[in-house]
Motif scaffolding. Structure first.
Motif, PDB file in Angstrom:
ATOM      1  N   ALA A 162      22.933  97.405  40.634  1.00  0.00           N
ATOM      2  CA  ALA A 162      24.122  98.196  40.294  1.00  0.00           C
ATOM      3  C   ALA A 162      23.840  98.840  38.946  1.00  0.00           C
ATOM      4  N   VAL A 163      24.033 100.140  38.841  1.00  0.00           N
ATOM      5  CA  VAL A 163      23.728 100.854  37.600  1.00  0.00           C
ATOM      6  C   VAL A 163      24.937 101.667  37.159  1.00  0.00           C
ATOM      7  N   VAL A 164      25.054 101.789  35.840  1.00  0.00           N
ATOM      8  CA  VAL A 164      26.072 102.636  35.230  1.00  0.00           C
ATOM      9  C   VAL A 164      25.367 103.847  34.645  1.00  0.00           C
ATOM     10  N   VAL A 165      25.858 105.044  34.999  1.00  0.00           N
ATOM     11  CA  VAL A 165      25.260 106.292  34.520  1.00  0.00           C
ATOM     12  C   VAL A 165      26.074 106.819  33.346  1.00  0.00           C
ATOM     13  N   ARG A 166      25.384 107.325  32.329  1.00  0.00           N
ATOM     14  CA  ARG A 166      26.076 107.860  31.155  1.00  0.00           C
ATOM     15  C   ARG A 166      26.937 109.060  31.544  1.00  0.00           C
ATOM     16  N   ASP A 167      28.063 109.190  30.856  1.00  0.00           N
ATOM     17  CA  ASP A 167      28.960 110.317  31.104  1.00  0.00           C
ATOM     18  C   ASP A 167      28.219 111.644  30.941  1.00  0.00           C
ATOM     19  N   GLY A 168      28.450 112.527  31.894  1.00  0.00           N
ATOM     20  CA  GLY A 168      27.844 113.853  31.803  1.00  0.00           C
ATOM     21  C   GLY A 168      26.456 113.950  32.381  1.00  0.00           C
ATOM     22  N   GLU A 169      25.869 112.834  32.762  1.00  0.00           N
ATOM     23  CA  GLU A 169      24.527 112.845  33.343  1.00  0.00           C
ATOM     24  C   GLU A 169      24.643 112.996  34.860  1.00  0.00           C
ATOM     25  N   GLY A 170      23.777 113.829  35.419  1.00  0.00           N
ATOM     26  CA  GLY A 170      23.864 114.099  36.853  1.00  0.00           C
ATOM     27  C   GLY A 170      22.935 113.265  37.700  1.00  0.00           C
ATOM     28  N   CYS A 212      15.325 104.635  32.755  1.00  0.00           N
ATOM     29  CA  CYS A 212      15.482 105.874  33.517  1.00  0.00           C
ATOM     30  C   CYS A 212      16.446 106.808  32.790  1.00  0.00           C
ATOM     31  N   PRO A 213      16.086 108.045  32.554  1.00  0.00           N
ATOM     32  CA  PRO A 213      16.988 108.985  31.882  1.00  0.00           C
ATOM     33  C   PRO A 213      18.345 109.062  32.584  1.00  0.00           C
ATOM     34  N   GLY A 214      19.396 108.902  31.798  1.00  0.00           N
ATOM     35  CA  GLY A 214      20.747 108.969  32.330  1.00  0.00           C
ATOM     36  C   GLY A 214      21.364 107.636  32.662  1.00  0.00           C
ATOM     37  N   VAL A 215      20.560 106.566  32.741  1.00  0.00           N
ATOM     38  CA  VAL A 215      21.085 105.233  33.064  1.00  0.00           C
ATOM     39  C   VAL A 215      21.503 104.523  31.783  1.00  0.00           C
ATOM     40  N   ALA A 216      22.737 104.054  31.741  1.00  0.00           N
ATOM     41  CA  ALA A 216      23.260 103.349  30.567  1.00  0.00           C
ATOM     42  C   ALA A 216      23.065 101.840  30.692  1.00  0.00           C
ATOM     43  N   GLU A 217      23.346 101.275  31.868  1.00  0.00           N
ATOM     44  CA  GLU A 217      23.255  99.831  32.079  1.00  0.00           C
ATOM     45  C   GLU A 217      22.789  99.571  33.496  1.00  0.00           C
ATOM     46  N   ALA A 218      22.226  98.381  33.707  1.00  0.00           N
ATOM     47  CA  ALA A 218      21.783  98.010  35.047  1.00  0.00           C
ATOM     48  C   ALA A 218      21.895  96.512  35.243  1.00  0.00           C
ATOM     49  N   ALA A 219      22.207  96.116  36.455  1.00  0.00           N
ATOM     50  CA  ALA A 219      22.246  94.703  36.839  1.00  0.00           C
ATOM     51  C   ALA A 219      21.518  94.564  38.168  1.00  0.00           C
ATOM     52  N   GLU A 244      23.434 100.864  43.868  1.00  0.00           N
ATOM     53  CA  GLU A 244      24.775 101.447  43.842  1.00  0.00           C
ATOM     54  C   GLU A 244      25.104 101.891  42.422  1.00  0.00           C
ATOM     55  N   VAL A 245      25.600 103.114  42.288  1.00  0.00           N
ATOM     56  CA  VAL A 245      26.078 103.604  40.993  1.00  0.00           C
ATOM     57  C   VAL A 245      27.539 103.190  40.832  1.00  0.00           C
ATOM     58  N   VAL A 246      27.838 102.483  39.739  1.00  0.00           N
ATOM     59  CA  VAL A 246      29.182 101.930  39.528  1.00  0.00           C
ATOM     60  C   VAL A 246      29.727 102.403  38.186  1.00  0.00           C
ATOM     61  N   ASP A 247      31.021 102.217  37.999  1.00  0.00           N
ATOM     62  CA  ASP A 247      31.674 102.671  36.765  1.00  0.00           C
ATOM     63  C   ASP A 247      31.393 101.744  35.588  1.00  0.00           C
ATOM     64  N   ALA A 248      31.338 100.437  35.852  1.00  0.00           N
ATOM     65  CA  ALA A 248      31.140  99.466  34.773  1.00  0.00           C
ATOM     66  C   ALA A 248      30.608  98.171  35.356  1.00  0.00           C
ATOM     67  N   LEU A 249      29.958  97.367  34.498  1.00  0.00           N
ATOM     68  CA  LEU A 249      29.452  96.060  34.891  1.00  0.00           C
ATOM     69  C   LEU A 249      30.265  94.967  34.216  1.00  0.00           C
ATOM     70  N   PRO A 250      30.401  93.804  34.856  1.00  0.00           N
ATOM     71  CA  PRO A 250      31.166  92.711  34.242  1.00  0.00           C
ATOM     72  C   PRO A 250      30.341  91.972  33.193  1.00  0.00           C
ATOM     73  N   TYR A 251      30.985  91.629  32.082  1.00  0.00           N
ATOM     74  CA  TYR A 251      30.332  90.880  31.007  1.00  0.00           C
ATOM     75  C   TYR A 251      31.149  89.642  30.679  1.00  0.00           C
ATOM     76  N   THR A 252      30.473  88.625  30.184  1.00  0.00           N
ATOM     77  CA  THR A 252      31.147  87.408  29.748  1.00  0.00           C
ATOM     78  C   THR A 252      31.797  87.635  28.392  1.00  0.00           C
ATOM     79  N   ALA A 253      32.610  86.678  27.955  1.00  0.00           N
ATOM     80  CA  ALA A 253      33.258  86.785  26.648  1.00  0.00           C
ATOM     81  C   ALA A 253      32.240  86.779  25.521  1.00  0.00           C
ATOM     82  N   LYS A 254      31.056  86.221  25.754  1.00  0.00           N
ATOM     83  CA  LYS A 254      30.024  86.168  24.724  1.00  0.00           C
ATOM     84  C   LYS A 254      29.168  87.433  24.683  1.00  0.00           C
ATOM     85  N   GLY A 255      29.453  88.374  25.592  1.00  0.00           N
ATOM     86  CA  GLY A 255      28.745  89.640  25.561  1.00  0.00           C
ATOM     87  C   GLY A 255      27.536  89.732  26.465  1.00  0.00           C
TER      88      GLY A 255
END
Length: 524
Positions: A468-476, A445-452, A500-511
């Motif tokens: 839960a999705v993270v939207v790229r900076d500057g995208e409306g 989806c245009p503007g979506v950076a990450e999703a879980a 839900e639009v969130v600021d960041a998603l949690p990642y493991t140490a392995k990425g």
């Protein structure tokens, strides 16, 4: 017809993978034939460590470990970031005939202690940045000094070795590594890998990408994980290439392209989350014509959506090759081939590399081409089982086959496409939904950076779909627009009921995406 696919045989006249028998002699040919060639470029000062110097340091460490009474087949831990200390400890312990267990330095001390105890390690070689060494066995601090002139020295004081029986009693001199799978200290499984497993994995990786002395890379992924250890470090050194170890031994998006230029990198490998970071920052940080020309970029350890793959290829001007593997298969099992060596099929993770891959249905019956089932792997890279866990071993390892727990399908050309993970499936009123599939659509989806995507408990359907999705900076873009996008591309039962639009998603140490943390944070 059963879909059983064997790895293609590479034209022996075009490329010959390195000759080795395991970790013990992995450096030997280069140290003998190209002693002054760069093996490592170290830290912020980017000093060079030659193959001859690296082998000498490893021999020094081996002698000190042997002098402390450690015997062939004993287990030792290595606790360090991606530094020269990790590399020297790894090869030093291997040359002493010891079995090395790489440990994640970011784990809390309680979890580290639990893993060391469960294994029965006789001691732990500790490099920077580790400061807290309250382990149940002796911690042996190790430091490597490298001058700009290329001279190097090692400092190591090996104290008394512990005698913890535990799982290490199952090891022998044929074993090279013990790798820990993802999980908490109580659930992480211990995977013993023999020198034969290591040799097969390294040779397969080198052959897949035709790595050689002219290649160089930056260590992006941590060495305590198979992705960074096998693909970036061991395959590079076995083939005579060079590895840059970033400052403080950790990936930094800020310095990444400077590091790539400093070592004249020809390729790099990372998880999709890090590729996304580099892509998002590329407008400001990618050096364009000043970037080193790349033969390829590799992605592994998590699904990479096709939109990101295409964007990365356009931005970096190199093919992006998706690969698939797991700890139990000594990392790589499949990969997309180099251009000219086979067809590139976006959305797939390529063909088997030195192993057999089978997709099976209930009862272990092979599925026809194009039919989804569980992915099974067999070959010389597959481990014999888990240490100290007979029940999990008997379930996961069946007649020489590794049950991966991943869902996928094979096409007529033997290319594997992953569709999800069995344990992640969401059951919405009897409809089985793969979170990975919904995430792939959301990420397009245009503007979506990450999703879980995760399961939401529901009294009527059992489970509903949450996202839960993270939207790229500057995208409306907002939640309503994202859901409209999904309705045009997903079945009605797959569309998230909660987004839900969130600021960041949690990642493991392995990425990888931390699905447990996502579930705990957003599902209630």
């Amino acid at each position: 017809m059963a879909a059983v696919v064997a790895a293609a045989v590479r034209d022996a006249d075009r490329y010959r993978p390195p000759t080795l028998t395991g970790l013990v002699d992995l450096l030997d040919r280069q140290a003998r034939e190209r002693p002054y060639a760069r093996a490592l470029v170290v830290g912020g000062e980017r000093v060079h460590l030659s193959y001859r110097a690296l082998a000498a340091l490893a021999d020094d460490v081996a002698a000190r470990l042997g002098g402390a009474g450690l015997r062939r087949g004993d287990a030792v831990g290595v606790l360090s970031a991606n530094t020269a200390e990790f590399v020297v400890a790894l090869f030093g312990a291997a040359r002493a005939g010891l079995v090395v267990a790489p440990l994640d330095p970011a784990l809390p001390m309680a979890q580290l202690s639990a893993r060391v105890s469960a294994l029965g390690a006789r001691g732990v070689l500790v490099g920077p940045p580790v400061a807290d060494t309250r382990l149940p066995v002796q911690a042996w601090p190790l430091r490597v000094g490298v001058s700009r002139a290329g001279t190097a020295s090692v400092t190591l004081d090996v104290g008394p070795a512990a005698h913890l029986p535990r799982a290490a009693a199952e090891l022998s001199g044929d074993d090279a590594l013990v790798m820990f799978t993802a999980g908490t200290s109580a659930r992480a499984k211990m995977v013993p890998l023999t020198h034969t497993n290591v040799t097969a994995s390294v040779r397969n990786i080198c052959a897949t990408y035709e790595l050689g002395p002219r290649d160089a890379t930056v260590a992006v992924m941590p060495f305590f994980h198979g992705h960074g250890l096998f693909a970036a470090l061991l395959a590079s050194l076995a083939s005579g290439g060079c590895v840059l170890l970033p400052e403080r031994g950790r990936f930094s998006a800020t310095t990444f392209w400077d590091d790539m230029r400093a070592v004249a990198a020809t390729w790099f490998t990372a998880v999709p989350a890090l590729h996304e970071i580099l892509l998002d920052r590329s407008e400001q940080e990618y050096p364009g014509p000043q970037a080193p020309p790349l033969k390829f970029v590799r992605s592994c350890s998590a699904p990479l959506n096709t939109a990101t793959q295409r964007a990365l290829e356009r931005t970096f001007g190199a093919p992006l090759l998706s690969a698939y593997g797991m700890t139990e298969s000594s990392h790589q099992a499949t990969s997309e081939p180099l251009p000219g060596r086979g067809e590139l099929k976006q959305g797939s993770v390529g063909r088997p590399t030195g192993v057999e891959v089978r997709v099976v249905g209930p009862g272990g019956i092979p599925c026809p081409v194009g039919v989804e089932g569980e992915v099974w792997v067999q070959g010389p890279t597959v481990a014999r089982g888990y240490l100290g866990d007979a029940d999990e071993t008997s379930y996961t390892f069946v007649d020489g086959w590794l049950r991966t727990g991943d869902l996928g399908l094979l096409d007529a050309d033997g290319y594997l496409s992953l569709t999800g993970r069995i344990t992640n499936l969401i059951n919405r009123g009897g409809e089985k939904i793969a979170p990975e599939h919904v995430e792939d659509i959301l990420a397009g989806c245009p503007g979506v950076a990450e999703a879980a995507v995760f399961a939401v408990p529901d009294a009527t359907y059992g489970q509903r779909v949450g996202a839960a999705v993270v939207v790229r900076d500057g995208e409306g873009v907002d939640a309503a627009e994202i859901l409209r996008y999904c309705r045009d591309r997903l079945a009605a039962f797959e569309v998230p009921d909660r987004l839900e639009v969130v600021d960041a998603l949690p990642y493991t140490a392995k990425g990888g995406l931390d699905r447990k943390a996502v579930q705990a944070r957003y599902a209630p």
